[in-house]
Design a protein around this motif. Structure first.
Motif, PDB file in Angstrom:
ATOM      1  N   ASP A 171      36.636  -3.098 -59.905  1.00  0.00           N
ATOM      2  CA  ASP A 171      35.580  -2.104 -59.498  1.00  0.00           C
ATOM      3  C   ASP A 171      34.546  -1.774 -60.703  1.00  0.00           C
ATOM      4  O   ASP A 171      35.183  -1.875 -61.803  1.00  0.00           O
ATOM      5  N   MET A 173      33.012   0.842 -63.097  1.00  0.00           N
ATOM      6  CA  MET A 173      33.222   2.205 -63.649  1.00  0.00           C
ATOM      7  C   MET A 173      31.935   2.912 -64.076  1.00  0.00           C
ATOM      8  O   MET A 173      31.091   2.227 -65.140  1.00  0.00           O
ATOM      9  N   LYS A 187      33.000  14.823 -60.043  1.00  0.00           N
ATOM     10  CA  LYS A 187      32.861  13.822 -59.174  1.00  0.00           C
ATOM     11  C   LYS A 187      33.957  12.909 -59.311  1.00  0.00           C
ATOM     12  O   LYS A 187      34.503  12.312 -60.125  1.00  0.00           O
ATOM     13  N   GLU A 188      34.440  12.656 -58.039  1.00  0.00           N
ATOM     14  CA  GLU A 188      35.803  11.524 -57.966  1.00  0.00           C
ATOM     15  C   GLU A 188      35.251  10.163 -57.527  1.00  0.00           C
ATOM     16  O   GLU A 188      35.744   9.122 -58.083  1.00  0.00           O
ATOM     17  N   LYS A 189      33.797  10.207 -57.455  1.00  0.00           N
ATOM     18  CA  LYS A 189      33.021   8.876 -56.924  1.00  0.00           C
ATOM     19  C   LYS A 189      31.715   9.114 -57.114  1.00  0.00           C
ATOM     20  O   LYS A 189      31.269  10.021 -56.888  1.00  0.00           O
ATOM     21  N   ALA A 190      30.874   7.774 -57.626  1.00  0.00           N
ATOM     22  CA  ALA A 190      29.522   8.255 -57.894  1.00  0.00           C
ATOM     23  C   ALA A 190      29.048   6.861 -56.705  1.00  0.00           C
ATOM     24  O   ALA A 190      29.513   6.049 -56.787  1.00  0.00           O
ATOM     25  N   GLY A 191      27.662   7.286 -56.294  1.00  0.00           N
ATOM     26  CA  GLY A 191      27.021   6.293 -55.381  1.00  0.00           C
ATOM     27  C   GLY A 191      25.730   5.828 -56.467  1.00  0.00           C
ATOM     28  O   GLY A 191      25.400   6.351 -57.317  1.00  0.00           O
ATOM     29  N   SER A 251      36.256  -1.628 -64.699  1.00  0.00           N
ATOM     30  CA  SER A 251      37.340  -0.254 -64.786  1.00  0.00           C
ATOM     31  C   SER A 251      38.122  -0.787 -65.659  1.00  0.00           C
ATOM     32  O   SER A 251      38.460  -0.111 -66.735  1.00  0.00           O
ATOM     33  N   ILE A 264      34.001   7.292 -63.677  1.00  0.00           N
ATOM     34  CA  ILE A 264      33.967   7.746 -62.352  1.00  0.00           C
ATOM     35  C   ILE A 264      33.695   6.211 -61.674  1.00  0.00           C
ATOM     36  O   ILE A 264      32.877   5.618 -62.045  1.00  0.00           O
ATOM     37  N   PRO A 265      34.657   6.016 -60.775  1.00  0.00           N
ATOM     38  CA  PRO A 265      34.291   4.789 -59.828  1.00  0.00           C
ATOM     39  C   PRO A 265      32.899   4.636 -59.305  1.00  0.00           C
ATOM     40  O   PRO A 265      32.642   5.865 -58.560  1.00  0.00           O
ATOM     41  N   LEU A 266      32.406   3.782 -59.350  1.00  0.00           N
ATOM     42  CA  LEU A 266      31.007   3.603 -58.912  1.00  0.00           C
ATOM     43  C   LEU A 266      30.897   2.676 -57.687  1.00  0.00           C
ATOM     44  O   LEU A 266      31.460   1.519 -57.623  1.00  0.00           O
ATOM     45  N   ASP A 267      30.486   3.388 -56.531  1.00  0.00           N
ATOM     46  CA  ASP A 267      30.367   2.578 -55.318  1.00  0.00           C
ATOM     47  C   ASP A 267      29.224   1.764 -55.264  1.00  0.00           C
ATOM     48  O   ASP A 267      28.122   2.149 -55.310  1.00  0.00           O
TER      49      ASP A 267
END
Length: 307
Positions: A171, A173, A187-191, A251, A264-267
């Motif tokens: 993924d 990051m 934030k646990e996840k970002a868009g 990541s 932060i994981p990026l969607d």
């Protein structure tokens, strides 16, 4: 009859884009260089260069000849180096900038020190890595691509009789600078919408990340405000620790940021970052390069792609 001198003169002319500059590199005169090139053109029965008001440029036929000439002259250089260093084994690698890769290389170097391998390492963008492997300047090239661009990327490789072997998929990051609000946002996840208004520092920006994107929701580098481009991990680390800029990386493959800059994981929807290597199709890799590949695979997580 073509001789090595003609090919060496030809490749230097192609690289410098000037007979006069080539003469300086070859420690000879411009007239001598021009004469050698004319003889080569006569032998091949084609024009290799367009003579311009300022310099020279390869013709379409000259570009094809250049690929073969580069391979021959580079192999001659390798042979000369081997003779000069008592048959020293050289491993030539090009790669996208990566702190993870750098760490693995150091470990491999230490583990194989008794074998007296010698290395040539070059960092560059995806396009440059492709060209270096294509022209036999390097034995192998390691790159990171987006999965949404893989089809178009592979098309470019096929045209040049090369192939890409995926090794790991991860993924993306998002790493925020410590002075930015996003850093302490929790934030646990970002868009993709979270990227608006942010300035970025990236290791490289390459055309293959944007070729063929047709869906508006697909990630595109050109939509980002990339204010700093660098191949220096040191600059990257300093900027993230002391400014508001952010960075997007794979990541697992960005260990220099782990522990100091929370990621932060990026969607990115279906988009993934793929790590792998480029080499000439149907041409066997040297045993030393295969050894390095096996070492890298052993350092990747169990979810790495089975090549």
């Amino acid at each position: 009859m073509i001789d090595i001198k003609q090919l060496q003169y030809f490749t230097v002319c192609a690289k410098t884009g000037s007979f006069s500059e080539a003469a300086k590199v070859l420690y000879t005169t411009q007239s001598s260089v021009s004469k050698v090139i004319r003889l080569l053109e006569d032998t091949l029965g084609m024009q290799l260069f367009q003579r311009l008001p300022r310099g020279i440029r390869l013709t379409s036929g000259g570009q094809q000849v250049y690929r073969y000439a580069s391979k021959i002259t580079n192999e001659i250089d390798v042979l000369e180096n081997m003779a000069a260093s008592n048959m020293t084994k050289w491993i030539r690698i090009s790669m996208n900038p990566s702190s993870w890769f750098a760490s693995q290389f150091v470990d491999f170097y230490n583990e194989t020190s008794e074998k007296n391998y010698h290395f040539q390492l070059t960092t560059a963008g995806v396009g440059s890595v492709m060209e270096r492997v294509r022209d036999y300047l390097d034995d192998i090239g390691f790159v990171y691509i987006l999965s949404t661009q893989k089809e178009n990327f592979l098309h470019e490789l096929v045209k040049n009789k090369m192939e890409f072997v995926p090794m790991y998929e991860t993924d993306a990051m998002l790493y925020s600078g410590k002075l930015a609000e996003l850093y302490t946002s929790g934030k646990e996840k970002a868009g993709l919408e979270d990227l608006e208004g942010i300035r970025f520092i990236q290791n490289y920006q390459d055309e293959f990340f944007d070729i063929g994107v047709v869906r508006k929701e697909d990630f595109q580098w050109k939509d980002l405000d990339i204010s700093v481009l660098t191949n220096s991990d040191y600059i990257m680390e300093k900027m993230l620790k002391n400014s508001k800029v952010a960075n997007i990386s794979g990541s697992y493959l960005s260990e220099n940021k782990e522990g100091s800059i929370p990621g932060i994981p990026l969607d990115m929807g279906d988009g993934k970052v793929i790590f792998g290597y480029i080499h000439h199709k149907k041409e066997a890799l040297d045993e030393s390069v295969e050894e390095f590949l096996a070492f890298l695979k052993s350092r990747l997580p169990g979810s790495s792609i089975d090549a």
